[in-house]
Design a protein around this motif. Sequence first.
Motif, PDB file in Angstrom:
ATOM      1  N   THR A 241      44.073  32.386  57.235  1.00  0.00           N
ATOM      2  CA  THR A 241      43.652  31.716  58.468  1.00  0.00           C
ATOM      3  C   THR A 241      42.343  32.373  58.900  1.00  0.00           C
ATOM      4  N   CYS A 242      41.600  31.684  59.717  1.00  0.00           N
ATOM      5  CA  CYS A 242      40.326  32.227  60.197  1.00  0.00           C
ATOM      6  C   CYS A 242      40.536  33.535  60.945  1.00  0.00           C
ATOM      7  N   ASP A 243      41.509  33.547  61.835  1.00  0.00           N
ATOM      8  CA  ASP A 243      41.760  34.753  62.628  1.00  0.00           C
ATOM      9  C   ASP A 243      42.281  35.893  61.765  1.00  0.00           C
ATOM     10  N   ALA A 244      43.119  35.582  60.775  1.00  0.00           N
ATOM     11  CA  ALA A 244      43.654  36.633  59.907  1.00  0.00           C
ATOM     12  C   ALA A 244      42.529  37.284  59.107  1.00  0.00           C
ATOM     13  N   TYR A 245      41.590  36.482  58.632  1.00  0.00           N
ATOM     14  CA  TYR A 245      40.445  37.021  57.903  1.00  0.00           C
ATOM     15  C   TYR A 245      39.630  37.947  58.798  1.00  0.00           C
ATOM     16  N   PHE A 246      39.344  37.500  60.003  1.00  0.00           N
ATOM     17  CA  PHE A 246      38.555  38.292  60.941  1.00  0.00           C
ATOM     18  C   PHE A 246      39.272  39.584  61.312  1.00  0.00           C
ATOM     19  N   ASP A 247      40.553  39.483  61.645  1.00  0.00           N
ATOM     20  CA  ASP A 247      41.309  40.674  62.048  1.00  0.00           C
ATOM     21  C   ASP A 247      41.384  41.696  60.911  1.00  0.00           C
ATOM     22  N   ALA A 248      41.520  41.213  59.672  1.00  0.00           N
ATOM     23  CA  ALA A 248      41.571  42.117  58.529  1.00  0.00           C
ATOM     24  C   ALA A 248      40.255  42.866  58.367  1.00  0.00           C
ATOM     25  N   ALA A 249      39.136  42.175  58.560  1.00  0.00           N
ATOM     26  CA  ALA A 249      37.836  42.833  58.447  1.00  0.00           C
ATOM     27  C   ALA A 249      37.686  43.940  59.477  1.00  0.00           C
ATOM     28  N   LEU A 250      38.092  43.678  60.708  1.00  0.00           N
ATOM     29  CA  LEU A 250      38.008  44.706  61.739  1.00  0.00           C
ATOM     30  C   LEU A 250      38.938  45.876  61.449  1.00  0.00           C
TER      31      LEU A 250
ATOM     32  N   GLN B 100      27.784  58.448  57.167  1.00  0.00           N
ATOM     33  CA  GLN B 100      27.489  57.194  57.860  1.00  0.00           C
ATOM     34  C   GLN B 100      28.360  56.070  57.290  1.00  0.00           C
ATOM     35  N   VAL B 101      28.908  55.233  58.169  1.00  0.00           N
ATOM     36  CA  VAL B 101      29.690  54.076  57.730  1.00  0.00           C
ATOM     37  C   VAL B 101      29.047  52.808  58.276  1.00  0.00           C
ATOM     38  N   VAL B 102      29.050  51.760  57.448  1.00  0.00           N
ATOM     39  CA  VAL B 102      28.372  50.508  57.788  1.00  0.00           C
ATOM     40  C   VAL B 102      29.222  49.335  57.336  1.00  0.00           C
ATOM     41  N   GLN B 103      29.312  48.322  58.180  1.00  0.00           N
ATOM     42  CA  GLN B 103      29.903  47.037  57.814  1.00  0.00           C
ATOM     43  C   GLN B 103      28.772  46.027  57.656  1.00  0.00           C
ATOM     44  N   TYR B 104      28.682  45.404  56.484  1.00  0.00           N
ATOM     45  CA  TYR B 104      27.768  44.277  56.327  1.00  0.00           C
ATOM     46  C   TYR B 104      28.357  43.060  57.026  1.00  0.00           C
ATOM     47  N   VAL B 105      27.536  42.372  57.792  1.00  0.00           N
ATOM     48  CA  VAL B 105      27.989  41.153  58.475  1.00  0.00           C
ATOM     49  C   VAL B 105      26.865  40.131  58.401  1.00  0.00           C
ATOM     50  N   ASN B 106      27.203  38.931  57.949  1.00  0.00           N
ATOM     51  CA  ASN B 106      26.206  37.859  57.908  1.00  0.00           C
ATOM     52  C   ASN B 106      26.763  36.562  58.489  1.00  0.00           C
ATOM     53  N   PHE B 107      27.900  36.101  57.983  1.00  0.00           N
ATOM     54  CA  PHE B 107      28.570  34.902  58.478  1.00  0.00           C
ATOM     55  C   PHE B 107      30.069  35.192  58.528  1.00  0.00           C
ATOM     56  N   TRP B 108      30.774  34.355  59.278  1.00  0.00           N
ATOM     57  CA  TRP B 108      32.235  34.384  59.277  1.00  0.00           C
ATOM     58  C   TRP B 108      32.756  33.017  58.852  1.00  0.00           C
ATOM     59  N   PRO B 109      33.780  32.977  58.005  1.00  0.00           N
ATOM     60  CA  PRO B 109      34.378  31.675  57.706  1.00  0.00           C
ATOM     61  C   PRO B 109      34.897  31.037  58.993  1.00  0.00           C
ATOM     62  N   CYS B 110      34.698  29.745  59.112  1.00  0.00           N
ATOM     63  CA  CYS B 110      35.170  28.945  60.252  1.00  0.00           C
ATOM     64  C   CYS B 110      34.269  29.050  61.476  1.00  0.00           C
ATOM     65  N   GLU B 111      33.247  29.911  61.436  1.00  0.00           N
ATOM     66  CA  GLU B 111      32.424  30.091  62.637  1.00  0.00           C
ATOM     67  C   GLU B 111      30.974  29.708  62.377  1.00  0.00           C
ATOM     68  N   TRP B 112      30.353  29.142  63.410  1.00  0.00           N
ATOM     69  CA  TRP B 112      28.912  28.898  63.422  1.00  0.00           C
ATOM     70  C   TRP B 112      28.409  29.154  64.826  1.00  0.00           C
ATOM     71  N   ASN B 113      27.353  29.954  64.916  1.00  0.00           N
ATOM     72  CA  ASN B 113      26.719  30.215  66.209  1.00  0.00           C
ATOM     73  C   ASN B 113      27.707  30.819  67.217  1.00  0.00           C
ATOM     74  N   ASN B 114      28.554  31.735  66.724  1.00  0.00           N
ATOM     75  CA  ASN B 114      29.474  32.496  67.569  1.00  0.00           C
ATOM     76  C   ASN B 114      30.489  31.613  68.291  1.00  0.00           C
TER      77      ASN B 114
END
Length: 322
Positions: A187-196, A210-224
Amino acid sequence: MHLVRTGLLAILLALTTIRPSLAQDRPDPRNFVFLGGDAAADHAALIARPDIEGAQIVYSWRQLEPREGEYDFSAIEADLATLDALDAVLFVQLQDRFFSAAARRLPDYLLTEPRYGGGLARQYDNPGEGEPVGHGWTAMQWNDALRARFQALIAALGERFDGRLYGINLPETAFDRVEGSDPQGFTCDAYFDAALDNMRALRAAFTKTQVVQYVNFWPCEWNNDHRYMERVFVLAAAEGIGMGGPDIVPHRPGQMRNSYPFFHWHHDALPLVAMAVQEPTLTYTNPQTGERFTREDFVAFARDYLGVDIIFWSARAPWLAE
């Protein structure tokens, strides 16, 4: 719950009041070379350049955990030894997604044991401007059992390398599902929650590196429109997690509707912003000139708009061959 929401709101309000530094006040980003999965020893002359501070190298999950609970960190150790001898530093990219149909680089047990749901989900891959779209894979991090194994790997890496690596990053958040595929449990939320959840695990395992998360797009989301992008930057600022991405493409419309504005607004609240100019990035054309973007184009946009501290340059970047 009310206190948690109140705390997050306070952080968000603080973030939105931060004004980006004036362009003339920001130094140019520092230069690292992106080697993909190559060994540092194969690029020793490039790394030894005085304008290169270190290397970013990709290590697949399968490479680091060939069998369940058995870890092989010999490649990282070898690269560290090479970089130490060259007075350079190592930035590890821990890879759980792959950009060709043949690349299924998870440990076998994750692909075969039923509780992991098959381990991988198919995704589209855009290899660059004018290139045909391909297929690849991403690990099913929304599967709790699989994610627990990934976080066990993160913990083992932290125990061995915290303070020895300059940095470690998790790969991009984009996941463009193949039409007709129905990944088990997605699910969209499950994917997002897992990333966090993985971001928190990385921060807990590495307290000196140093720790870094790459972020570019999220599945199911456009323009926040799901507030995923907003919330991931809030978490990163609150937890002291750096942010980055696989592509610096100045003013590209898709990115300008997703991650780029959040880097612009919030980079001063983050401990590190580290972004890449990889091989696909080099294929893009500057609409103002009709030519491919130059090194100066990438640096100016990274510095002045995105607030980038480190650029990971493809070893094929033309300026590195000069």
